[in-house]
Design an enzyme around this catalytic site. Structure first.
Site, PDB file in Angstrom:
ATOM      1  N   TRP A  27       0.838  -1.202   0.000  1.00 46.04           N
ATOM      2  CA  TRP A  27       0.000   0.000   0.000  1.00 46.04           C
ATOM      3  C   TRP A  27       0.869   1.247   0.000  1.00 46.04           C
ATOM      4  O   TRP A  27       1.880   1.328   0.703  1.00 46.04           O
ATOM      5  CB  TRP A  27      -0.886   0.000   1.238  1.00 46.04           C
ATOM      6  N   ASP A  30       0.384   9.042   1.118  1.00 45.35           N
ATOM      7  CA  ASP A  30       0.978  10.377   0.975  1.00 45.35           C
ATOM      8  C   ASP A  30       2.472  10.363   0.646  1.00 45.35           C
ATOM      9  O   ASP A  30       3.248   9.635   1.273  1.00 45.35           O
ATOM     10  CB  ASP A  30       0.827  11.165   2.277  1.00 45.35           C
ATOM     11  N   GLN A  46       4.164   7.228   2.492  1.00 45.70           N
ATOM     12  CA  GLN A  46       3.433   6.401   3.429  1.00 45.70           C
ATOM     13  C   GLN A  46       3.228   5.018   2.819  1.00 45.70           C
ATOM     14  O   GLN A  46       2.816   4.891   1.665  1.00 45.70           O
ATOM     15  CB  GLN A  46       2.083   7.029   3.748  1.00 45.70           C
ATOM     16  N   SER A  88       2.589  11.019   7.961  1.00 42.04           N
ATOM     17  CA  SER A  88       3.142  11.933   6.963  1.00 42.04           C
ATOM     18  C   SER A  88       4.023  13.013   7.588  1.00 42.04           C
ATOM     19  O   SER A  88       3.801  13.432   8.724  1.00 42.04           O
ATOM     20  CB  SER A  88       2.008  12.591   6.177  1.00 42.04           C
ATOM     21  N   ARG A 147      -0.728  16.415  13.280  1.00 42.65           N
ATOM     22  CA  ARG A 147       0.085  15.538  12.447  1.00 42.65           C
ATOM     23  C   ARG A 147       0.593  16.328  11.231  1.00 42.65           C
ATOM     24  O   ARG A 147       0.246  17.471  11.023  1.00 42.65           O
ATOM     25  CB  ARG A 147      -0.699  14.312  11.984  1.00 42.65           C
TER      26      ARG A 147
END
Length: 611
Positions: A27, A30, A46, A88, A147
């Site tokens: 997977w 970002d 990510q 991120s 974040r």
């Protein structure tokens, strides 16, 4: 130790983009900390390497020398090694060593991540591996949920800035400043309902002065100013960098620009979340140059594909100065068959109501996608676009799972994930018009795949190759190229030489011998090889039919040995860990290919270079 948990792939799976980066497997979401350092673009992202859905976050890593051809590298941040939520974040190159972290030749590279506070990780080897700063202590803790820290440099105040999303008092960002990238002071807060997740601050030139662009994960942005502590803007409503649905998981989200670029260039990449296949989910958008432009509606951010796309172009066809009715337009491209391509068209729209292109057409009149300009509404693909001098420019990038639309040199920018039909017979292209179409020019460039040749994912080498296996099993692992064989096995570069200096690190994992090979034939039936031999506890220089020289050595498995081989005609000198151990003469082979060798076991080779 960072890992490389990826099986081999030829990147030809159904729906896999051929010039949009996607991970080998797992997977992706970002982009994180895109940066440029010593000729290499680094894209972190990510990543859940062992899942096809969002899972425990790692930072994946890919590199490029041209923003187009990408090569996946070992995982950069791993939750089993690096503490905290590795969500991120951004990164910078500390060229002035203001952090004081430098230890060796490389400038420190610092990246910032974490939720409910910011953790710093730093690299001293050019961005390949990272250490945790101060045990993972959070250097910034905004109020509320927070974040996605992004760090930027302000040359006016001579300070670093950090922008972090937090929901304290509603959507917005906290700004912090620092002189050393490690100690941060709260500076200000900027709130806006649209300012959600993945914030970015970019200093951009326009007409001899500089403006600051603050944008969110959605690509919504304000243009304003930065006074060293706070962002100011008189805008009351945001504009969008990408004029599509821009939410997490859509065809555009969480874009960041590359730090440490020369001059005022701004290059941006985003996450495209709707592309998936049998072994991967998600891809990166094609890199675009961002610029500011004055328009009738005010200052706007415009986007255009990076010019390095030229390196992919092949089989170009052009049509110029044509006047076409609907039948002639439909027939113009009837013989064109294209799969991955770039299309550029300039049209005088004063006599046309609507025109456009139907992509991936097939028999029976079906097509996968239509891109149209409505001259009456002055809209390209549903987005306002006014003609300039009565003309519009449209540019399309068409990949197997992606479509990028640009209008008037970037005033319109749209990126989509599209599941284009990959079956035979679905690679047609049709031009259509309602009204007479005055075509200034139409150019179609077929675009080559960025994945061929693949290159070496984990072997650090200046040999262009390509490399190939000549017996044995060879695999990419985090520490280099791993070979396994019950007998002699070789991994060879097609590069060759006669007189040279060859360097490389070998490590015997188990078994008998690990080695560098040189002056080899293409099937390795003839060669010179220098190894560490654990069965005889020697360093040995040999060729088939003769042991040229042996030197006693207590060989340790699991230890790296650095070889330097210097050749001059028949003379061969070998140094081990910086100390010369062999000075021999052999006249059998005058030149040949470079490579590596394993015998009766498993070995690792890394850092192979020739000068």
């Amino acid at each position: 130790m960072n890992s490389f948990p990826y099986a081999g792939t030829n990147y030809q799976e159904d729906n896999r983009g051929q010039f949009h980066f996607s991970p080998r497997s797992g997977w992706m979401n970002d982009p994180n900390a895109p940066l440029y350092y010593r000729g290499v673009y680094h894209l972190y992202f990510q990543h859940a390497p062992n899942a096809l859905h969002w899972d425990t976050m790692h930072w994946g890593h890919a590199t490029s020398t041209d923003l187009v051809h990408w090569q996946q590298r070992p995982i950069a941040l791993d939750p089993s090694i690096h503490p905290g939520d590795l969500w991120s974040g951004g990164g910078v190159v500390d060229c002035g060593n203001v952090s004081g972290l430098k230890n060796g030749d490389h400038d420190p590279i610092l990246v910032y991540s974490g939720t409910r506070g910011v953790t710093v990780f730093y690299s001293l080897d050019g961005g390949n591996t990272f250490q945790t700063y101060d045990g993972g202590r959070k250097v910034v803790v905004p109020a509320g949920d927070s974040r996605d820290p992004k760090v930027f440099w302000d040359p006016v105040s001579q300070k670093w800035g950090m922008v972090v999303w937090s929901d304290a008092g509603g959507n917005g960002v906290d700004f912090f400043t620092s002189h050393d990238l490690l100690r941060w002071s709260f500076a200000s807060r900027f709130t806006a309902g649209w300012l959600f997740e993945c914030p970015n601050m970019i200093r951009m030139p326009l007409d001899g002065s500089y403006h600051w662009v603050l944008h969110a994960g959605s690509g919504e942005y304000y243009v304003g100013s930065w006074d060293g502590t706070a962002f100011h803007s008189d805008w009351t409503a945001p504009q969008k960098i990408n004029q599509t649905a821009t939410h997490a998981g859509a065809g555009y989200y969480a874009a960041l620009n590359f730090s440490n670029l020369k001059g005022d260039r701004v290059v941006s990449m985003a996450w495209q979340g709707e592309n998936s296949g049998s072994i991967w989910t998600g891809n990166a958008s094609f890199a675009v140059d961002l610029k500011l432009r004055r328009t009738a509606d005010g200052i706007r951010v415009v986007s255009a594909p990076v010019p390095e796309i030229d390196t992919l172009r092949e089989n170009t066809r052009t049509w110029k100065n044509l006047s076409l009715d609907s039948k002639a337009a439909r027939e113009l491209l009837s013989g064109v068959r294209v799969n991955t391509y770039e299309l550029e068209v300039v049209v005088d729209v004063r006599d046309v109501q609507r025109f456009g292109f139907r992509l991936h057409t097939g028999s029976g009149g079906w097509f996968d996608r239509e891109i149209a300009y409505d001259a009456r509404a002055q809209q390209l693909n549903g987005v306002a676009l006014k003609p300039s001098g009565g003309k519009v420019r449209v540019r399309l990038l068409v990949d197997r799972g992606q479509l990028d639309v640009f209008g008037n040199d970037g005033e319109v920018y749209q990126s989509y994930n599209v599941n284009f039909d990959g079956l035979p017979g679905g690679d047609g292209l049709e031009l259509f018009t309602e009204g007479r179409l005055r075509l200034d020019s139409l150019t179609i460039h077929e675009l080559a795949s960025i994945w061929r040749p693949l290159g070496e994912a984990t072997l650090h080498t200046n040999l262009n190759g390509p490399w190939y296996a000549a017996r044995g099993q060879w695999a990419d692992v985090a520490d280099g190229k791993q070979g396994k064989s019950p007998g002699d096995a070789f991994y060879l570069s097609t590069a060759s030489g006669a007189d040279f200096t060859l360097d490389g690190d070998v490590r015997l994992v188990d078994g008998v011998a690990a080695a560098l090979t040189f002056r080899a034939t293409k099937d390795a039936s003839q060669h010179y090889t220098v190894n560490v031999d654990a069965s005889a506890n020697v360093v040995k220089l040999w060729r088939p039919g003769r042991d040229i020289a042996t030197v006693p050595l207590q060989v340790e498995r699991g230890r790296n040995y650095h070889f330097t081989v210097q050749t001059a005609g028949s003379n061969i000198k070998v140094s081990l860990d910086g100390k010369q151990v062999i000075d021999a003469v052999d006249t059998e082979h005058k030149s040949g290919q470079f490579g590596m060798n394993v015998y009766n076991g498993t070995a690792l080779v890394q850092n192979v270079s020739v000068r």
